[in-house]
Design an enzyme around this catalytic site. Structure first.
Site, PDB file in Angstrom:
ATOM      1  N   GLY A 114      14.704  89.224  77.814  1.00  0.00           N
ATOM      2  CA  GLY A 114      15.989  88.644  78.201  1.00  0.00           C
ATOM      3  C   GLY A 114      16.745  89.546  79.157  1.00  0.00           C
ATOM      4  N   ASN A 115      17.569  88.971  79.994  1.00  0.00           N
ATOM      5  CA  ASN A 115      18.423  89.749  80.895  1.00  0.00           C
ATOM      6  C   ASN A 115      19.596  88.900  81.355  1.00  0.00           C
ATOM      7  OD1 ASN A 115      16.535  88.469  83.057  1.00  0.00           O
ATOM      8  ND2 ASN A 115      15.253  89.914  81.926  1.00  0.00           N
ATOM      9  N   THR A 159      16.946  95.851  84.933  1.00  0.00           N
ATOM     10  CA  THR A 159      15.902  94.953  84.448  1.00  0.00           C
ATOM     11  C   THR A 159      14.872  94.650  85.539  1.00  0.00           C
ATOM     12  OG1 THR A 159      15.440  92.675  83.795  1.00  0.00           O
ATOM     13  CG2 THR A 159      17.520  93.037  84.881  1.00  0.00           C
ATOM     14  N   SER A 160      13.618  94.503  85.126  1.00  0.00           N
ATOM     15  CA  SER A 160      12.560  94.196  86.103  1.00  0.00           C
ATOM     16  C   SER A 160      12.667  92.751  86.581  1.00  0.00           C
ATOM     17  CB  SER A 160      11.192  94.435  85.474  1.00  0.00           C
ATOM     18  OG  SER A 160      11.044  93.580  84.354  1.00  0.00           O
ATOM     19  N   GLU A 161      13.458  91.939  85.880  1.00  0.00           N
ATOM     20  CA  GLU A 161      13.565  90.526  86.261  1.00  0.00           C
ATOM     21  C   GLU A 161      14.823  90.240  87.094  1.00  0.00           C
ATOM     22  OE1 GLU A 161      11.459  87.530  83.468  1.00  0.00           O
ATOM     23  OE2 GLU A 161      12.553  88.863  82.159  1.00  0.00           O
ATOM     24  N   HIS A 180      19.017  84.919  81.170  1.00  0.00           N
ATOM     25  CA  HIS A 180      17.610  84.553  80.964  1.00  0.00           C
ATOM     26  C   HIS A 180      17.173  85.031  79.582  1.00  0.00           C
ATOM     27  CE1 HIS A 180      13.336  84.396  81.044  1.00  0.00           C
ATOM     28  NE2 HIS A 180      13.226  85.709  81.033  1.00  0.00           N
ATOM     29  N   HIS A 182      14.359  83.808  75.888  1.00  0.00           N
ATOM     30  CA  HIS A 182      13.177  83.065  75.438  1.00  0.00           C
ATOM     31  C   HIS A 182      13.490  82.286  74.156  1.00  0.00           C
ATOM     32  CE1 HIS A 182      11.312  86.989  77.201  1.00  0.00           C
ATOM     33  NE2 HIS A 182      11.624  86.152  78.168  1.00  0.00           N
ATOM     34  N   HIS A 242       7.091  80.731  79.796  1.00  0.00           N
ATOM     35  CA  HIS A 242       7.881  81.963  79.787  1.00  0.00           C
ATOM     36  C   HIS A 242       9.198  81.818  79.017  1.00  0.00           C
ATOM     37  CE1 HIS A 242       9.636  85.451  82.405  1.00  0.00           C
ATOM     38  NE2 HIS A 242      10.063  85.476  81.164  1.00  0.00           N
TER      39      HIS A 242
END
Ligand SMILES: [Zn+2]
Length: 362
Positions: A114-115, A159-161, A180, A182, A242
């Site tokens: 999550g981000n 965050t990588s996202e 974001h 899940h 995802h």
């Protein structure tokens, strides 16, 4: 008098019909509080839901000097640092941590998944760090990035996202915040590639406009690109295999609410579809009423341009569990014979494939 004036504070003052000039010139306003005051000044406040307005407040005493220092991608390091430490930025950091806690408590995030991100200036965003559980973030963990994803400030790596959030904000100029995560039931629809059917629950129709983005490796520019292509008319994107990403033109809490609403909706659908009865839907004119409310709230939806008769098309939706095993031939099965020879052949073929793959990877 509190030094930081939040959206809730201003809403309360308006509800009470208070004289807003009571806010001192030295007061710091959060961005959402400032937006509310601007709407008030422009006379567009009536569009906000649940806010009974008593006109007559004097806003002229709110000096622009009280606003947070504004920043952009080309701001100097000193300007960026001043903003990053400002009360306004601290308030946004606090909001992100609070939303992270709610995501974790509701089990919408797993591990460090999550981000969240908030647009805080032209080409600049505040976002969550990588490798920290969203349930246990502290304001000092958050990061400032430019729209290329380059980290400007913050002690933990971003965050990588983040690219996906930034691409959403670039493509959709109205997007102020994005979330974001899940959530299991909505993610189940994303894994199955099933567009949730519509015309069943008002909350979902008003707050969400859903589309499905194809799978790409998380964190890649391709993933962000595919999501960004959908945000012109959708605010809730199911990411195949995802999770889900939502955005808001108001604040990060609204993007979070959208997540609660899509998740509760998908859960309800999955339960309702097991009751053995066809699911009832709104009539087209009932649906049209909801879309009017939605449009007044300023939420995007591709259905505004559809005719009434086209609104509740749920062709893709096939509720219920269907047994895929072939039926035995007419006349029954001989004792001792395999009742599903085709199914057995399929299982054997899959087993062979898995064994072949395992063989390669050993
Ligand atoms: Zn993810």
């Amino acid at each position: 008098m509190k030094t930081i004036i939040s959206l809730k504070d201003v809403e309360e003052m308006i509800r009470q019909g208070s004289d807003l000039s009571a806010l001192t010139n030295g007061a710091l306003l959060t961005p959402s509080a400032r937006d509310l005051l601007r709407d008030w000044e422009e006379g567009s406040l009536k569009q906000r839901p649940g806010l009974a307005v008593k006109p007559g407040a004097n806003l002229t005493a709110i000096a622009p000097a009280a606003a947070a220092p504004s920043i952009h991608a080309g701001s100097s390091q000193t300007e960026l640092e001043a903003y990053f430490r400002s009360a306004a930025c601290e308030e946004l950091k606090r909001q992100i941590c609070a939303m992270g806690q709610r995501l974790w408590q509701r089990e919408y995030v797993d591990g460090n998944g999550g981000n969240l991100a908030i647009r805080v200036g032209d080409g600049v965003a505040l976002c969550t760090p990588t490798l920290v559980s969203k349930g246990f973030m502290k304001p000092e963990d958050l990061c400032l990035v430019d729209f290329t994803g380059k980290q400007l400030l913050g002690s933990k790596p971003r965050t990588s996202e983040i690219l996906m959030h930034l691409q959403i904000m670039q493509r959709q100029p109205k997007a102020v915040a994005s979330v974001h995560c899940h959530p299991p039931h909505a993610t189940a629809f994303a894994v199955a590639g099933v567009q949730p059917p519509t015309c069943m629950i008002p909350e979902f129709e008003v707050f969400c406009a859903v589309a499905i983005a194809p799978y790409r490796t998380p964190g890649t520019p391709e993933m962000g690109q595919l999501v960004a292509e959908l945000v012109g008319e959708h605010n809730t994107i199911l990411m195949a295999n995802h999770g889900v990403v939502t955005w808001s033109h108001n604040n990060v809490e609204e993007a979070y609410w959208r997540m609660e609403i899509i998740e509760a909706y998908c859960r309800t659908l999955l339960v309702a579809s097991q009751l053995g009865k066809p699911l009832k839907t709104f009539t087209p004119d009932q649906m049209q009423d909801l879309l009017k409310i939605k449009q007044n709230l300023g939420f995007v939806d591709p259905r505004y341009r559809l005719k009434e008769c086209e609104l509740c098309d749920n062709d893709e939706w096939r509720p219920g569990v269907v047994c895929a095993a072939p039926q035995p031939p007419a006349g029954g099965v001989a004792p001792g014979a395999d009742p599903h020879p085709e199914a057995e052949a399929v299982v054997q073929a899959i087993t062979n494939q898995i064994m072949a793959r395992l063989g390669k990877s050993l």
